[in-house]
Design a protein around this motif. Structure first.
Motif, PDB file in Angstrom:
ATOM      1  N   ALA A   1      38.520  43.557  35.093  1.00 42.62           N
ATOM      2  CA  ALA A   1      39.852  42.962  35.145  1.00 42.62           C
ATOM      3  C   ALA A   1      40.897  44.060  34.989  1.00 42.62           C
ATOM      4  O   ALA A   1      40.640  45.103  34.369  1.00 42.62           O
ATOM      5  CB  ALA A   1      40.018  41.894  34.068  1.00 42.62           C
ATOM      6  N   LEU A   2      42.060  43.808  35.560  1.00 42.67           N
ATOM      7  CA  LEU A   2      43.184  44.737  35.502  1.00 42.67           C
ATOM      8  C   LEU A   2      44.259  44.155  34.601  1.00 42.67           C
ATOM      9  O   LEU A   2      44.557  42.956  34.661  1.00 42.67           O
ATOM     10  CB  LEU A   2      43.743  44.959  36.910  1.00 42.67           C
ATOM     11  CG  LEU A   2      45.014  45.780  37.037  1.00 42.67           C
ATOM     12  CD1 LEU A   2      44.714  47.263  36.816  1.00 42.67           C
ATOM     13  CD2 LEU A   2      45.658  45.569  38.415  1.00 42.67           C
ATOM     14  N   GLN A   3      44.851  45.002  33.769  1.00 43.09           N
ATOM     15  CA  GLN A   3      45.978  44.588  32.945  1.00 43.09           C
ATOM     16  C   GLN A   3      47.205  45.403  33.337  1.00 43.09           C
ATOM     17  O   GLN A   3      47.158  46.634  33.366  1.00 43.09           O
ATOM     18  CB  GLN A   3      45.686  44.790  31.464  1.00 43.09           C
ATOM     19  CG  GLN A   3      46.784  44.241  30.545  1.00 43.09           C
ATOM     20  CD  GLN A   3      46.483  44.492  29.091  1.00 43.09           C
ATOM     21  OE1 GLN A   3      46.197  45.615  28.688  1.00 43.09           O
ATOM     22  NE2 GLN A   3      46.524  43.433  28.295  1.00 43.09           N
ATOM     23  N   VAL A   4      48.280  44.697  33.680  1.00 43.25           N
ATOM     24  CA  VAL A   4      49.537  45.340  34.074  1.00 43.25           C
ATOM     25  C   VAL A   4      50.654  44.712  33.263  1.00 43.25           C
ATOM     26  O   VAL A   4      50.920  43.510  33.387  1.00 43.25           O
ATOM     27  CB  VAL A   4      49.823  45.181  35.580  1.00 43.25           C
ATOM     28  CG1 VAL A   4      51.070  45.975  35.971  1.00 43.25           C
ATOM     29  CG2 VAL A   4      48.633  45.615  36.413  1.00 43.25           C
ATOM     30  N   GLY A   5      51.295  45.536  32.429  1.00 42.36           N
ATOM     31  CA  GLY A   5      52.416  45.022  31.642  1.00 42.36           C
ATOM     32  C   GLY A   5      52.085  43.818  30.806  1.00 42.36           C
ATOM     33  O   GLY A   5      52.908  42.894  30.685  1.00 42.36           O
ATOM     34  N   GLY A   6      50.901  43.769  30.259  1.00 42.09           N
ATOM     35  CA  GLY A   6      50.516  42.647  29.409  1.00 42.09           C
ATOM     36  C   GLY A   6      49.942  41.464  30.143  1.00 42.09           C
ATOM     37  O   GLY A   6      49.519  40.489  29.510  1.00 42.09           O
TER      38      GLY A   6
ATOM     39  N   ALA B   1      52.051  38.738  42.995  1.00 41.38           N
ATOM     40  CA  ALA B   1      52.361  38.653  41.569  1.00 41.38           C
ATOM     41  C   ALA B   1      51.968  39.904  40.804  1.00 41.38           C
ATOM     42  O   ALA B   1      52.289  40.033  39.620  1.00 41.38           O
ATOM     43  CB  ALA B   1      51.662  37.433  40.965  1.00 41.38           C
ATOM     44  N   CYS B   2      51.264  40.811  41.467  1.00 45.53           N
ATOM     45  CA  CYS B   2      50.802  42.032  40.795  1.00 45.53           C
ATOM     46  C   CYS B   2      51.571  43.228  41.370  1.00 45.53           C
ATOM     47  O   CYS B   2      51.540  43.454  42.587  1.00 45.53           O
ATOM     48  CB  CYS B   2      49.305  42.222  40.993  1.00 45.53           C
ATOM     49  SG  CYS B   2      48.639  43.669  40.153  1.00 45.53           S
ATOM     50  N   PRO B   3      52.237  44.019  40.556  1.00 45.61           N
ATOM     51  CA  PRO B   3      53.061  45.116  41.055  1.00 45.61           C
ATOM     52  C   PRO B   3      52.263  46.322  41.550  1.00 45.61           C
ATOM     53  O   PRO B   3      52.847  47.248  42.109  1.00 45.61           O
ATOM     54  CB  PRO B   3      53.920  45.495  39.844  1.00 45.61           C
ATOM     55  CG  PRO B   3      53.110  45.086  38.664  1.00 45.61           C
ATOM     56  CD  PRO B   3      52.359  43.874  39.081  1.00 45.61           C
ATOM     57  N   VAL B   4      50.952  46.335  41.332  1.00 45.41           N
ATOM     58  CA  VAL B   4      50.135  47.459  41.803  1.00 45.41           C
ATOM     59  C   VAL B   4      49.030  46.931  42.706  1.00 45.41           C
ATOM     60  O   VAL B   4      48.697  45.737  42.702  1.00 45.41           O
ATOM     61  CB  VAL B   4      49.520  48.245  40.625  1.00 45.41           C
ATOM     62  CG1 VAL B   4      50.602  48.811  39.723  1.00 45.41           C
ATOM     63  CG2 VAL B   4      48.548  47.379  39.834  1.00 45.41           C
ATOM     64  N   SER B   5      48.469  47.832  43.497  1.00 50.47           N
ATOM     65  CA  SER B   5      47.312  47.504  44.322  1.00 50.47           C
ATOM     66  C   SER B   5      46.089  48.210  43.745  1.00 50.47           C
ATOM     67  O   SER B   5      46.209  49.193  43.017  1.00 50.47           O
ATOM     68  CB  SER B   5      47.534  47.939  45.770  1.00 50.47           C
ATOM     69  OG  SER B   5      47.720  49.342  45.847  1.00 50.47           O
TER      70      SER B   5
ATOM     71  N   VAL C   1      49.037  50.416  33.033  1.00 49.32           N
ATOM     72  CA  VAL C   1      47.883  49.635  33.477  1.00 49.32           C
ATOM     73  C   VAL C   1      46.637  50.031  32.696  1.00 49.32           C
ATOM     74  O   VAL C   1      46.545  51.124  32.123  1.00 49.32           O
ATOM     75  CB  VAL C   1      47.629  49.814  34.986  1.00 49.32           C
ATOM     76  CG1 VAL C   1      48.840  49.385  35.795  1.00 49.32           C
ATOM     77  CG2 VAL C   1      47.255  51.258  35.302  1.00 49.32           C
ATOM     78  N   ALA C   2      45.683  49.139  32.693  1.00 51.74           N
ATOM     79  CA  ALA C   2      44.368  49.395  32.092  1.00 51.74           C
ATOM     80  C   ALA C   2      43.338  48.554  32.825  1.00 51.74           C
ATOM     81  O   ALA C   2      43.652  47.469  33.343  1.00 51.74           O
ATOM     82  CB  ALA C   2      44.368  49.051  30.605  1.00 51.74           C
ATOM     83  N   ILE C   3      42.127  49.064  32.908  1.00 49.04           N
ATOM     84  CA  ILE C   3      41.018  48.325  33.512  1.00 49.04           C
ATOM     85  C   ILE C   3      39.953  48.106  32.446  1.00 49.04           C
ATOM     86  O   ILE C   3      39.582  49.032  31.723  1.00 49.04           O
ATOM     87  CB  ILE C   3      40.427  49.075  34.720  1.00 49.04           C
ATOM     88  CG1 ILE C   3      41.396  49.005  35.899  1.00 49.04           C
ATOM     89  CG2 ILE C   3      39.088  48.471  35.135  1.00 49.04           C
ATOM     90  CD1 ILE C   3      40.878  49.678  37.155  1.00 49.04           C
TER      91      ILE C   3
END
Length: 458
Positions: A148-153, A183-187, A225-227
């Protein structure tokens, strides 16, 4: 193809379907009937062959250059173009991503790993029948695993549920999965593979799946970000249901990699000093047990018959429930008083005939059989251990049934115990001997120490 013996050829008939009605001769009879002997075949060998041929004769049939164009030949050596899939087509994708002879693992169209056929003892055959293209498998997994990816919480599962737009591109033995969502600012791009080198068996046989994630930021803002990855401890998933073992996840830092290694191990030496003996059939009576039929008599047996016909062994003490009375004719049932299941295991000795319906020791909960055992056509009594954790806190009773009058139509039961673990020496406490024993690890390449979630500390 099988050839009949001479005796079969002379005394029997061969028929292709069983209904043709006409006998057919055996191979040797056929050769004799047609007048073809080995001598005639050898003598006529040079006359039945065409030829001789020269190179020029073959040139007239197939040219040496096969009349193939240079462009066509070059296409045989050209690298193929990758194929991509998206949308509903993703659910039918399963690219093998395991090392040679390391079990079957598939990479799904959305980047999740599935199938996980690592245990030969488990029934993981393909579903359905007939041509596979009519009923293809879709992604399924016997355990929980993913990234899973975490972006800005905010968290996004790296699969079809977390991203609206997922594209799978195949370049076997590698695959690329691209994730994008409004809805996700990164790819995110996943490159997945297992080490595979044609003609190199050893380097292609590692039980390793490499998942490399690359994050792209198309915006002009910095993104934090974090994975995160997780994997269920799958060791002894089947055999561990009936064993007193504990699953362990251990964090290890190795050269260039940090891993969480998951496995299972047996707890304790096997004996339980706090066990409760429910029935040992000593004392000359059945006590509060209910006797039905004649097979069990009016009191417990005190060992083998005097004539020594029954080779009874392994019992504890002098008494046991034994329906061998010099013959297997008699039938009956022995029913225990009700008891509360408080400990996780019920252990007992059993011997006698092998019939899972007519010769059984069974545990009843809520009016249903939840555990059952039978003998192995031997009066050398062996331990059976039932994991009854699922019914702790419930009322239950024990039944011993003899409904057989045929050969080996008797049952022996002794030393019923309530315990915290299986008895020493039983297969239940030998987790490492089970077909589904092993370890599975989730690792991060690099020297950076990862953050550990709860699963890593169990």
């Amino acid at each position: 193809m099988m050839e009949k013996t001479d005796a079969e050829q002379t005394s029997g008939h061969a028929c292709c379907s069983g209904t043709c009605g006409a006998p057919t001769a055996g191979r040797r009879s056929f050769i004799k009937a047609t007048g073809l002997s080995a001598t005639l075949l050898a003598a006529g060998r040079t006359n039945v062959m065409a030829g001789p041929f020269s190179q020029a004769d073959f040139e007239k049939i197939v040219p040496s250059d096969k009349k193939l164009g240079k462009e066509w030949i070059a296409g045989l050596y050209a690298r193929g173009n990758p194929l991509s899939a998206t949308g509903e087509d993703l659910k039918y994708i399963g690219m093998p991503i395991n090392g040679i002879c390391t079990g079957q693992v598939y990479l799904g169209g959305d980047g999740k790993l599935w199938h996980w056929n690592l245990d030969a003892s488990r029934d993981q055959k393909n579903k359905g029948s007939g041509p596979r293209f009519l009923d293809p498998d879709v992604a399924h997994s016997p355990m929980s695993q993913g990234f899973a990816l975490q972006v800005g919480g905010k968290a996004f599962a790296l699969d079809r549920n977390g991203f609206e737009n997922v594209t799978f591109t195949n370049q076997y033995p590698m695959a690329t999965v691209d994730y994008a969502d409004g809805a996700c600012p990164v790819s995110v791009r996943l490159q997945a593979y297992t080490p595979f080198i044609p003609l190199n068996r050893d380097d292609s046989s590692y039980p390793v799946v490499v998942m490399r994630y690359t994050i792209g930021n198309p915006s002009d803002r910095e993104q934090e970000v974090a994975i995160a990855g997780w994997i269920e401890n799958f060791s002894n998933a089947n055999s561990g249901k009936h064993a007193a073992g504990t699953k362990h996840c251990v964090y290890r830092e190795l050269d260039g990699i940090s891993t969480v290694e998951c496995s299972a191990r047996f707890d304790g030496p096997g004996g339980d000093p706090e066990k409760v003996v429910f029935a040992d059939f000593e004392g000359g009576t059945y006590g509060d047990w209910t006797v039905e039929g004649a097979a069990f008599g009016t009191k417990p047996s005190t060992g083998p018959d005097a004539a020594g016909v029954q080779k009874l062994s392994g019992m504890q003490g002098n008494g046991l429930a034994n329906t061998w009375t010099g013959s297997d004719e008699l039938q009956g049932k022995l029913i225990s008083p009700a008891f509360l299941i408080e400990k996780p295991f019920i252990n007992f000795l059993i011997g006698g005939g092998a019939h899972p319906k007519q010769l059984t020791a069974s545990l009843w909960v809520d009016g249903k059989i939840v555990r059952s055992a039978t003998g192995k056509k031997s009066d050398a009594m062996q331990w059976v251990s039932w994991n009854v954790t699922a019914w702790q806190g419930k009322q239950a009773h024990f039944e011993i049934l003899d409904a057989s009058s045929g050969g080996w139509g008797h049952i022996d039961v002794d030393q019923i115990e309530f315990s915290n673990r299986p008895p020493a020496g039983t297969a239940s406490n030998r987790l490492e001997k089970a077909a589904d024993f092993g370890s599975i690890a989730l690792g991060v390449l690099g020297d950076e120490r990862p953050e550990l979630g709860d699963v890593a500390r169990r």
